[in-house]
Design an enzyme around this catalytic site. Structure first.
Site, mmCIF file in Angstrom:
data_model
loop_
_atom_site.group_PDB
_atom_site.id
_atom_site.type_symbol
_atom_site.label_atom_id
_atom_site.label_comp_id
_atom_site.label_asym_id
_atom_site.label_seq_id
_atom_site.Cartn_x
_atom_site.Cartn_y
_atom_site.Cartn_z
ATOM 1 N N LEU B 66 0.826 -1.215 0.000
ATOM 2 C CA LEU B 66 0.000 0.000 0.000
ATOM 3 C C LEU B 66 0.859 1.262 0.000
ATOM 4 O O LEU B 66 0.359 2.355 -0.179
ATOM 5 C CB LEU B 66 -0.959 -0.024 1.184
ATOM 6 C CG LEU B 66 -1.909 -1.238 1.173
ATOM 7 C CD1 LEU B 66 -2.825 -1.225 2.382
ATOM 8 C CD2 LEU B 66 -2.740 -1.282 -0.106
ATOM 9 N N ARG B 67 2.162 1.115 0.211
ATOM 10 C CA ARG B 67 3.153 2.202 0.104
ATOM 11 C C ARG B 67 3.062 3.257 1.193
ATOM 12 O O ARG B 67 3.982 4.026 1.360
ATOM 13 C CB ARG B 67 3.078 2.895 -1.268
ATOM 14 C CG ARG B 67 3.230 1.972 -2.470
ATOM 15 C CD ARG B 67 4.541 1.246 -2.491
ATOM 16 N NE ARG B 67 4.820 0.622 -3.780
ATOM 17 C CZ ARG B 67 5.720 -0.336 -3.960
ATOM 18 N NH1 ARG B 67 6.425 -0.791 -2.928
ATOM 19 N NH2 ARG B 67 5.935 -0.845 -5.152
ATOM 20 N N ASP B 308 -0.334 -9.452 -5.834
ATOM 21 C CA ASP B 308 1.050 -9.006 -5.667
ATOM 22 C C ASP B 308 1.160 -7.528 -6.052
ATOM 23 O O ASP B 308 2.141 -7.089 -6.652
ATOM 24 C CB ASP B 308 1.999 -9.852 -6.525
ATOM 25 C CG ASP B 308 3.443 -9.743 -6.056
ATOM 26 O OD1 ASP B 308 3.653 -9.371 -4.891
ATOM 27 O OD2 ASP B 308 4.347 -10.017 -6.849
#
Lengths: 337, 425
Positions: B66-67, B308
């Protein structure tokens, strides 16, 4: 169904971009990125054009106007003296305006990306880039993103390709042997890390060479190298038997630090080209080397300086071949000339 | 306030029961309140006409990056949650490789609160197995678990020291925690960037051999026998690796595994002229490996499919192949790419959806079926509708995927989380 015709058109444009990026819609050479996948007629076109710049084994001492008004930028992201110099000479002999950039000491060292550098030089009027880079595929990336009409010539990318070196080798072979279709050629040494070897193999296959051999210990051969259409040998005595051409590769000293090889001395004993080993080849076999040579590591001085070595003519022919490539891609890039 | 929703005349596909039948669903209080028959006193606040649509449990994506925090220039929780629900994903299992990594209770709590505020998909954090993912000290797993971590992993960074992995597995086994491990022996990856095969050799790209995966699987399964730890192997990529997993499962080890949507469909040859959209970790492997992945999905050796998901910006992709960032956006492609596998292999809809809903949901401890009482996390999609992957139209901030320009079949119409419609096409 949410089928949007505009979307589909966009899609097709992207698919088009995946066709051979070295050729235009007419099948003409507009970039030289690799010898792989080039038609035989284009390889012959390069060799024939190069022949126009050579007379009696020497370069024709004359300036040509093929690149008059063209700005050629040598972008060397990796150290090179020989290749960069030969490209400079070739471009100048064709009347181009040539700029050579020492990239390591400039913008990319300050964080600029490869494509930013290229776009800035385009803004300065660059028409043709000669690119060397330590990463495989760098020249392809640049060719994909330059403006239409701007040409890219790969002067060596990572382990991938060194097409002008391969073509000067082909020119040398043709000069001494005439025809490719009855030759045995052995490529010896560090094939794993060699962009020269890969480009030679593709060019030799396309030109019809029926017996291409690679000779190296298993640690210096790429996985599945036989899929490139070569015969694999781990023994010099077997591999060199009756060959017409011995193409030596440079062994980088840094390879010695890893687990590739135990020592230079052991490598030279089993894979170095000595007069005794060369005697296994045909008596008139020629010996090539892309330089710079490591004497006593991959080649014995007696061979390097011997009658069968054609290493210095290779350098001369290298200028003619680079002139040919620059001239051809420039002519085929619309709006460049 | 959740509304009472009546979903009318859809094709109800239940991956747990393995059934598909035309019918109605009634949602109340965030749960499924009735199947075909409305519960007593049910008054619909909203009626959704599901004619021509499949009605199925919402998708559970077992691996998404999700950064946020730390890499908001690539993606934010808000952008990726919007992408999740646009892709029909109602539960997202997120990896710990944020910046800072999810190795502290405070970070996990903050992530859960942020995701609750967004009120889109549910987020299930996987905690870091070692501090900073450095592979040296194990994290406070029990406290992280209390804070909401569903399992522990190293993200894409393997533990180099087997002693540390051994102890981490012993400690996790003490609490019955599951480890999600990427089977990869770092010393064999070295500076590799593509599958070690003829195609990488041709392109002059440094190869990652299959033994990097098989040796890691052999080590992990040996450690499982010694520790009793439950392990989920993430993103298996090779035929040889799958053989080892098959044998370990036959032996009775508590081992599960997943594969990414990319590895089901793509192979190393697709790299073409150094197209960095095809740079993945693990690398895209050979045609034979891809065929083995498909066979292992069909026979159940591979338990689930994940997106992924890895949003990468253009700056990360417009580089020479070896320097380009790995990964692709995937949340919005999980459904159609799973359906594509199912169509090609004549796998039934319930079986196909089980790989992306029921099975991963079970691993998270809930039932993703259409039974009364189950959570009303649902997906309504048109299984026949086709669309093209146009980057600008993706909700994810990451626009990069090798499937740009490809036709997808299967289009999400509505996504419902906790009984609330959170996405409508």
């Amino acid at each position: 169904m949410n089928f949007d015709r505009f979307d589909r058109r966009e899609v097709l444009c992207r698919e088009d971009a995946m066709y051979n990026p070295q050729l235009n819609a007419q099948g003409e050479l507009i970039h030289l990125l690799t010898t792989e996948g080039l038609p035989r007629r284009i390889l012959h076109q390069i060799l024939d054009k190069a022949a126009e710049f050579v007379s009696g084994g020497e370069l024709v001492n004359q300036k040509f106007a093929d690149l008059a008004g063209t700005s050629v930028f040598n972008l060397f992201f990796e150290n090179s003296t020989r290749t960069r110099t030969t490209f400079e000479i070739a471009a100048k002999r064709l009347s181009a305006d040539v700029s050579s950039l020492n990239i390591q000491a400039s913008s990319t060292a300050k964080g600029e990306t490869l494509l930013d550098t290229v776009h800035n030089l385009e803004a300065m009027g660059a028409n043709l880039f000669v690119v060397r880079h330590s990463e495989s595929g760098a020249a392809h990336l640049i060719a994909k993103h330059v403006k239409p009409g701007v040409a890219v010539v790969n002067a060596g990318d990572g382990r991938h390709a060194h097409p002008t070196q391969a073509m000067l080798d082909m020119f040398t072979i043709r000069h001494y042997k005439g025809d490719f279709t009855n030759l045995r050629v052995a490529i010896v040494g560090d094939v794993l890390h060699s962009r020269v070897a890969r480009s030679q193999i593709h060019a030799l296959s396309t030109l019809g060479c029926p017996d291409i051999r690679v000779i190296a210990p298993k640690t210096l051969l790429p996985t599945g190298v036989e899929n490139l259409g070569v015969h694999v040998y781990h023994d010099m005595a077997e591999g060199l038997k009756d060959v017409d051409v011995v193409a030596m590769l440079r062994l980088q000293n840094e390879r010695m630090a890893g687990a590739y090889l135990p020592s230079t001395q052991e490598f030279f004993k089993y894979y170095g080209l000595t007069p005794e080993k060369l005697a296994l080849a045909k008596p008139d076999a020629i010996v090539m080397h892309p330089g710079p040579m490591n004497r006593g590591v991959e080649i014995d001085s007696a061979v390097a300086d011997g009658d069968q070595a054609v290493i210095l003519p290779q350098v001369t022919f290298g200028i003619a071949v680079r002139m040919a490539v620059l001239s051809i891609v420039a002519a085929n890039q619309k709006g460049l000339l | 306030m959740t509304k009472n929703i009546h979903i009318k005349n859809g094709l109800l596909v239940d991956p747990i029961a393995g059934t598909e039948s035309q019918g109605d669903l009634f949602l109340a209080d965030g749960k499924i309140a009735g199947v075909n028959t409305a519960p007593a006193g049910f008054v619909a606040d909203e009626v959704i006409d599901a004619s021509g649509l499949v009605v199925a449990p919402g998708l559970v994506d077992f691996a998404a990056r999700l950064r946020e925090p730390g890499q908001e220039y690539k993606a934010t929780l808000a952008s990726e949650m919007a992408a999740a629900v646009a892709g029909g994903v109602t539960s997202v299992v997120c990896t710990p490789d944020t910046d800072p990594v999810l190795d502290e209770v405070g970070l996990v709590t903050m992530l859960r609160q942020r995701s609750k505020q967004l009120d889109l998909a549910r987020v299930y954090p996987v905690g870091a197995l070692t501090r900073g993912l450095k592979g040296q000290e194990i994290t406070e797993m029990a406290q992280l678990h209390e804070a909401g971590c569903v399992a522990f992993s190293q993200g894409d960074v393997p533990i180099a020291d087997l002693q540390v992995l051994y102890r981490a597995m012993l400690y996790a086994a003490n609490y019955g925690f599951e480890l999600r491990l990427r089977p990869e022996e770092a010393s064999l990856v070295n500076d590799g960037v593509a599958h070690d095969g003829p195609y990488a050799s041709r392109l002059g790209l440094t190869g990652i051999p299959v033994i990097a995966e098989t040796i890691a699987i052999a080590q992990i399964t040996q450690l499982m026998r010694a520790t009793g730890c439950k392990v989920h192997l993430a993103r298996v990529s090779s035929a040889a690796g799958l053989e080892l997993i098959r044998a370990a499962k036959r032996e009775g080890l508590k081992l599960t595994c997943d594969v990414s949507i990319n590895h089901i469909h793509l192979v190393d040859l697709d790299i073409g002229f150094f197209d960095s959209q095809y740079r993945f970790d693990p690398p895209l492997r050979s045609v034979a490996d891809r065929d083995a992945i498909v066979a292992a999905l069909n026979d159940g050796t591979i338990d689930m499919i994940c997106s992924d998901h890895a949003p990468v910006d253009d700056d990360g992709k417009l580089l020479p192949f070896a320097q380009a960032e790995r990964g692709a956006t995937g949340l919005e492609l999980l459904l159609p790419l799973t359906l594509a596998w199912a169509r090609a292999n004549k796998v039934s809809l319930p079986q196909a959806l089980a790989k992306i809903s029921a099975t991963p949901a079970k691993a998270l401890g809930f039932d993703a079926g259409l039974a009364v009482g189950n959570r009303a996390d649902l997906l309504l999609f048109n299984p026949e509708a086709s669309w093209y992957v146009i980057p600008e139209k993706l909700k994810s901030q990451g626009k990069n995927t090798p499937f740009v320009g490809h036709e997808m079949i299967g289009k999400v119409a509505h996504t419902i989380v906790k009984g609330k419609v959170v996405y409508s096409a």
